[in-house]
Enzyme design. Structure first.
Site, PDB file in Angstrom:
ATOM      1  N   ARG A   1      20.695  19.123   3.078  1.00 36.43           N
ATOM      2  CA  ARG A   1      20.137  19.733   4.293  1.00 36.43           C
ATOM      3  C   ARG A   1      21.221  19.781   5.354  1.00 36.43           C
ATOM      4  O   ARG A   1      21.776  18.734   5.737  1.00 36.43           O
ATOM      5  CB  ARG A   1      18.967  18.901   4.826  1.00 36.43           C
TER       6      ARG A   1
ATOM      7  N   GLU B   1       8.125  10.097   8.655  1.00 39.73           N
ATOM      8  CA  GLU B   1       7.592  10.764   7.468  1.00 39.73           C
ATOM      9  C   GLU B   1       8.374  10.328   6.227  1.00 39.73           C
ATOM     10  O   GLU B   1       9.594  10.266   6.254  1.00 39.73           O
ATOM     11  CB  GLU B   1       7.742  12.276   7.652  1.00 39.73           C
TER      12      GLU B   1
ATOM     13  N   ARG C   1      17.562   8.845  10.957  1.00 40.85           N
ATOM     14  CA  ARG C   1      16.708   9.049   9.780  1.00 40.85           C
ATOM     15  C   ARG C   1      16.976  10.330   9.014  1.00 40.85           C
ATOM     16  O   ARG C   1      16.200  10.726   8.153  1.00 40.85           O
ATOM     17  CB  ARG C   1      15.235   8.962  10.174  1.00 40.85           C
ATOM     18  N   HIS C   2      18.074  11.002   9.342  1.00 36.21           N
ATOM     19  CA  HIS C   2      18.462  12.200   8.595  1.00 36.21           C
ATOM     20  C   HIS C   2      19.818  12.034   7.947  1.00 36.21           C
ATOM     21  O   HIS C   2      20.748  11.508   8.564  1.00 36.21           O
ATOM     22  CB  HIS C   2      18.507  13.422   9.513  1.00 36.21           C
TER      23      HIS C   2
ATOM     24  N   GLU D   1      21.370  19.612   8.413  1.00 38.61           N
ATOM     25  CA  GLU D   1      20.826  19.188   9.707  1.00 38.61           C
ATOM     26  C   GLU D   1      22.006  18.997  10.651  1.00 38.61           C
ATOM     27  O   GLU D   1      22.898  18.215  10.366  1.00 38.61           O
ATOM     28  CB  GLU D   1      20.100  17.833   9.596  1.00 38.61           C
TER      29      GLU D   1
ATOM     30  N   ARG E   1      14.454   6.868   2.817  1.00 38.90           N
ATOM     31  CA  ARG E   1      13.454   6.498   3.827  1.00 38.90           C
ATOM     32  C   ARG E   1      12.499   5.429   3.306  1.00 38.90           C
ATOM     33  O   ARG E   1      12.039   4.588   4.068  1.00 38.90           O
ATOM     34  CB  ARG E   1      12.685   7.736   4.277  1.00 38.90           C
TER      35      ARG E   1
ATOM     36  N   SER F   1       6.369  14.863   1.850  1.00 40.66           N
ATOM     37  CA  SER F   1       5.390  15.936   2.039  1.00 40.66           C
ATOM     38  C   SER F   1       5.097  16.575   0.710  1.00 40.66           C
ATOM     39  O   SER F   1       5.916  16.558  -0.209  1.00 40.66           O
ATOM     40  CB  SER F   1       5.801  16.980   3.075  1.00 40.66           C
TER      41      SER F   1
HETATM   42  P1  AMO Z   1      10.450  17.939   2.842  1.00 39.44           P
HETATM   43  O1  AMO Z   1      11.412  18.919   3.388  1.00 39.44           O
HETATM   44  O2  AMO Z   1       9.415  17.399   3.791  1.00 39.44           O
HETATM   45  O3  AMO Z   1       9.626  18.585   1.637  1.00 39.44           O
HETATM   46  O4  AMO Z   1      11.237  16.735   2.186  1.00 39.44           O
HETATM   47  C1  AMO Z   1      10.552  15.722   1.486  1.00 39.44           C
HETATM   48  C2  AMO Z   1      11.032  14.352   1.910  1.00 39.44           C
HETATM   49  O5  AMO Z   1      12.425  14.232   1.675  1.00 39.44           O
HETATM   50  C3  AMO Z   1      13.006  13.414   2.662  1.00 39.44           C
HETATM   51  N1  AMO Z   1      14.027  14.159   3.398  1.00 39.44           N
HETATM   52  C4  AMO Z   1      15.115  13.630   3.978  1.00 39.44           C
HETATM   53  N2  AMO Z   1      15.570  12.363   4.030  1.00 39.44           N
HETATM   54  C5  AMO Z   1      16.707  12.115   4.708  1.00 39.44           C
HETATM   55  N3  AMO Z   1      17.425  13.070   5.329  1.00 39.44           N
HETATM   56  C6  AMO Z   1      17.013  14.369   5.311  1.00 39.44           C
HETATM   57  N4  AMO Z   1      17.737  15.309   5.915  1.00 39.44           N
HETATM   58  C7  AMO Z   1      15.809  14.685   4.607  1.00 39.44           C
HETATM   59  N5  AMO Z   1      15.117  15.812   4.383  1.00 39.44           N
HETATM   60  C8  AMO Z   1      14.044  15.488   3.658  1.00 39.44           C
HETATM   61  C9  AMO Z   1      11.908  12.979   3.610  1.00 39.44           C
HETATM   62  C10 AMO Z   1      10.860  14.056   3.392  1.00 39.44           C
HETATM   63  O6  AMO Z   1       9.558  13.586   3.676  1.00 39.44           O
HETATM   64  N6  AMO Z   1       9.715  20.793  -1.236  1.00 39.44           N
HETATM   65  C11 AMO Z   1       9.083  19.864  -0.347  1.00 39.44           C
HETATM   66  C12 AMO Z   1       8.396  18.743  -1.090  1.00 39.44           C
HETATM   67  C13 AMO Z   1       7.196  19.188  -1.881  1.00 39.44           C
HETATM   68  O7  AMO Z   1       6.330  19.877  -1.286  1.00 39.44           O
HETATM   69  O8  AMO Z   1       7.110  18.863  -3.071  1.00 39.44           O
HETATM   70  C14 AMO Z   1      10.161  19.278   0.586  1.00 39.44           C
HETATM   71  O9  AMO Z   1      11.329  19.356   0.346  1.00 39.44           O
HETATM   72  O10 AMO Z   1      11.441  11.699   3.213  1.00 39.44           O
END
Ligand code: AMO
Length: 429
Positions: free
Chosen positions: A210, A352, A218-219, A212, A403, A355
């Protein structure tokens, strides 16, 4: 024969150990070398008048964090760590550590996270840090174990892809010959395609990328996602799976990692299942009066809202019945109220964790939803095709491994839960 240090007891007669020099204390006639391997520490005591010349020579040459091999008789000594000490008959310097060390492994001097991450190989020699990764390993083992036991197939899908899955802004473009390509944000499209492939229950534990922009605690720009997809299942079915999986991971750590939890000073709170469920509308009602920003139905739950709701809920919980407009195109709207969809987030009071959703398995509805998000169905052709040839109803989720570990161990920064984090500024080591 090399013995793990933890196996040496006051009753042991003699031992040969290899490990790192944790501490050196030279008291003149007497010198103590505390030696560490991954199992524990032992004190090697040199009485200078009695020790062989070769032992004295070698001992003089070593520095802290050098690798040594020491052999000799073991004596019971109340005051020594573990109630025993080793009297070196042989003392061999295997690999000398330069001085000064970039990081004090014995933790006399606390170090900044950045310094620690720069010298992660030294940082992880500290029992506290090693404990985090032993626990992470146990979590990952328990997760895979539960999924295998429940009949899941482990899959590995491409990380170099042609299309965004979770929205276009957080994509890392890469050079892929003459084509436009990206690092994958989620195995979403591929795990869904495996439902059309007839696998019924799949999981993948792998990296997600990602872009970001923001540096937060937390990212990460590269995270580890635990992804599942299940055919002939709805969102409730996969939420129950997620509860079982979380509980199983906590129980595994509780049962197998008592020493590591003690090292970290963590009293593990095994979450009770089922986790409470609140609707998105209820979440808004809880958060809106408690935060400064304006928060209305249809807005994303930001950091402040999540924090306010988390304080109210106190432990893991689900937010369900999200507005279709703020969830991805693949989330299934309710038939009787298409404004809301069968999507959920699984939350820890701090943030979170996961999801997921029941997915749209109907081709025409999916095309409509892709269009409604302003995306072009043409660029999803490889994904849409399986929906035309017998796609079963299905549901799934993605769970962030870092997380889970971060919240389980109450770590302040997500980087603590990753060996070599990738963030806005860090590309090495
Ligand atoms: P989402 O984008 O909410 O859903 O990602 C799912 C979980 O992945 C973790 N996560 C991260 N952890 C750390 N740094 C990040 N940049 C980061 N991005 C995401 C989080 C988050 O809750 N395709 C959907 C999932 C699905 O519907 O099956 C998805 O990617 O814990």
């Amino acid at each position: 024969m090399r013995q793990p240090i933890a196996d040496i007891t006051p009753e042991t007669k003699a031992a040969e150990i290899t490990g790192w020099v944790h501490e050196i204390r030279d008291l003149g006639g007497l010198a103590f070398y505390v030696i560490r391997d991954r199992t524990g520490i032992i004190q090697a005591t040199i009485v200078k008048k009695k020790a062989p010349e070769a032992v004295l020579e070698a001992a003089k040459a070593v520095s802290r964090e050098s690798v040594v091999r020491i052999a000799g008789p073991v004596k019971a000594v109340d005051k020594a760590p573990g109630g025993r000490e080793l009297i070196p008959e042989t003392f061999e310097l295997i690999a000398r550590a330069e001085t000064p060390l970039p990081l004090d492994v014995a933790e006399k001097v606390p170090a900044e996270l950045d310094t620690r991450l720069d010298s992660r190989y030294l940082d992880t020699r500290r029992p506290r840090i090693a404990a985090i990764f032993q626990i992470r390993s146990t979590v990952m083992h328990a997760v895979a174990d539960l999924l295998y036991r429940e009949g899941f197939i482990s899959i590995q899908t491409p990380k170099v892809v042609a299309a965004a899955t979770e929205g276009g802004t957080e994509l890392f473009p890469i050079a892929y010959f003459e084509k436009e390509a990206f690092l994958n944000q989620s195995p979403q499209l591929y795990k869904q395609m495996m439902m059309a492939a007839g696998f019924e229950k799949v999981f993948e534990i792998g990296p997600i990328f990602r872009a970001e922009e923001h540096n937060t605690v937390r990212h990460l720009n590269e995270a580890t996602s635990i992804d599942v997809e299940v055919s002939f299942a709805d969102h409730e079915d996969v939420m129950a799976l997620l509860e079982r999986l979380m509980k199983n991971a906590y129980e595994a750590v509780f049962e197998r990692c008592a020493p590591q939890l003690e090292t970290l000073g963590v009293a593990l709170d095994i979450p009770e299942t089922p986790f409470p469920r609140i609707t998105y509308a209820e979440a808004i009602d809880i958060a809106a009066p408690r935060i400064e920003e304006d928060l209305r139905f249809g807005d994303d739950l930001g950091t402040a809202a999540e924090k306010a709701i988390g304080e109210e809920m106190g432990s893991h919980y689900f937010v369900v019945d999200w507005p279709t407009a703020i969830k991805p195109y693949y989330a299934m709207p309710y038939e009787n109220n298409p404004e809301l969809c069968r999507a959920f987030d699984m939350m820890h009071p701090r943030m979170e964790l996961s999801s997921g959703a029941q997915r749209v398995h109907l081709h025409d509805l999916l095309v409509e939803q892709i269009r409604a998000k302003g995306l072009s169905p043409e660029s999803f052709e490889f994904y849409l095709q399986p929906f035309r040839y017998g796609m079963p109803p299905h549901a799934g989720w993605g769970l962030g491994a870092e997380r889970v570990v971060m919240t389980m161990l109450d770590l302040a920064n997500i980087r603590e839960a990753v060996l070599f984090p990738r963030d806005r500024h860090r590309l090495t080591p």
